[in-house]
Design a protein around this motif. Sequence first.
Motif, PDB file in Angstrom:
ATOM      1  N   UNK A   1       0.799  -1.141   0.032  1.00 36.63           N
ATOM      2  CA  UNK A   1      -0.057   0.125  -0.024  1.00 36.63           C
ATOM      3  C   UNK A   1       0.883   1.376   0.082  1.00 36.63           C
ATOM      4  N   UNK A   2       2.253   1.198   0.044  1.00 35.58           N
ATOM      5  CA  UNK A   2       2.911   2.333   0.268  1.00 35.58           C
ATOM      6  C   UNK A   2       2.813   3.225  -0.918  1.00 35.58           C
ATOM      7  N   UNK A   3       2.557   3.043  -2.192  1.00 32.34           N
ATOM      8  CA  UNK A   3       2.510   3.625  -3.639  1.00 32.34           C
ATOM      9  C   UNK A   3       1.068   3.890  -3.850  1.00 32.34           C
ATOM     10  N   UNK A   4       0.066   3.345  -3.055  1.00 32.58           N
ATOM     11  CA  UNK A   4      -1.450   3.511  -3.287  1.00 32.58           C
ATOM     12  C   UNK A   4      -1.879   4.834  -2.855  1.00 32.58           C
ATOM     13  N   UNK A   5      -3.080   5.129  -3.663  1.00 32.94           N
ATOM     14  CA  UNK A   5      -3.414   6.734  -3.286  1.00 32.94           C
ATOM     15  C   UNK A   5      -3.897   6.611  -1.969  1.00 32.94           C
ATOM     16  N   UNK A   6      -4.194   7.853  -1.299  1.00 31.81           N
ATOM     17  CA  UNK A   6      -4.573   7.645  -0.055  1.00 31.81           C
ATOM     18  C   UNK A   6      -6.037   6.981   0.326  1.00 31.81           C
ATOM     19  N   UNK A   7      -6.920   7.215  -0.547  1.00 30.15           N
ATOM     20  CA  UNK A   7      -8.303   6.556  -0.452  1.00 30.15           C
ATOM     21  C   UNK A   7      -8.109   5.013  -0.283  1.00 30.15           C
ATOM     22  N   UNK A   8      -7.269   4.649  -1.469  1.00 31.28           N
ATOM     23  CA  UNK A   8      -7.041   3.180  -1.751  1.00 31.28           C
ATOM     24  C   UNK A   8      -6.527   2.522  -0.410  1.00 31.28           C
ATOM     25  N   UNK A   9      -5.341   3.275   0.042  1.00 29.86           N
ATOM     26  CA  UNK A   9      -4.640   2.760   1.257  1.00 29.86           C
ATOM     27  C   UNK A   9      -5.512   2.606   2.442  1.00 29.86           C
ATOM     28  N   UNK A  10      -6.571   3.550   2.695  1.00 29.40           N
ATOM     29  CA  UNK A  10      -7.367   3.719   3.627  1.00 29.40           C
ATOM     30  C   UNK A  10      -8.375   2.606   3.611  1.00 29.40           C
ATOM     31  N   UNK A  11      -9.102   2.311   2.302  1.00 28.74           N
ATOM     32  CA  UNK A  11     -10.047   1.270   2.108  1.00 28.74           C
ATOM     33  C   UNK A  11      -9.571   0.016   2.469  1.00 28.74           C
ATOM     34  N   UNK A  12      -8.409  -0.384   1.754  1.00 25.84           N
ATOM     35  CA  UNK A  12      -7.765  -1.794   1.747  1.00 25.84           C
ATOM     36  C   UNK A  12      -7.429  -1.905   3.188  1.00 25.84           C
TER      37      UNK A  12
END
Length: 111
Positions: A36-47
């Motif tokens: 999740x380090x490179x994921x968009x903030x929304x994606x990191x939060x959801x996952x």
Amino acid sequence: MNRRERVAAALLRLAPRLPDFEAGAVLDRALASPGLRAAAPETAAWLGLVAYARHVFTEYDALLDDGYDRDSARHFVRDDLNAALGAWGVRRQISEQEADDPGDCGADDAF
């Protein structure tokens, strides 16, 4: 705003009733997950939120320990997972397809 603040803001929008101590745990796990380090903030939060709820508020790990494969275990805990998310004010529900193929970027690996 740094990455931690952006992911925290996204998490608050996603799960407005998530208790602070749970939000801190989700945030720490989302930021620590290599996938999740490179994921968009929304994606990191959801996952991060989904992985946290799956491991902490369902029987997912017990099912894996009992020999169920990951997809089957996710199928069996989907309703409990959706109930936990709903209690936190999350409007999105995990569908059968997402339970089988969440595209989690390794978010579960942080647990």
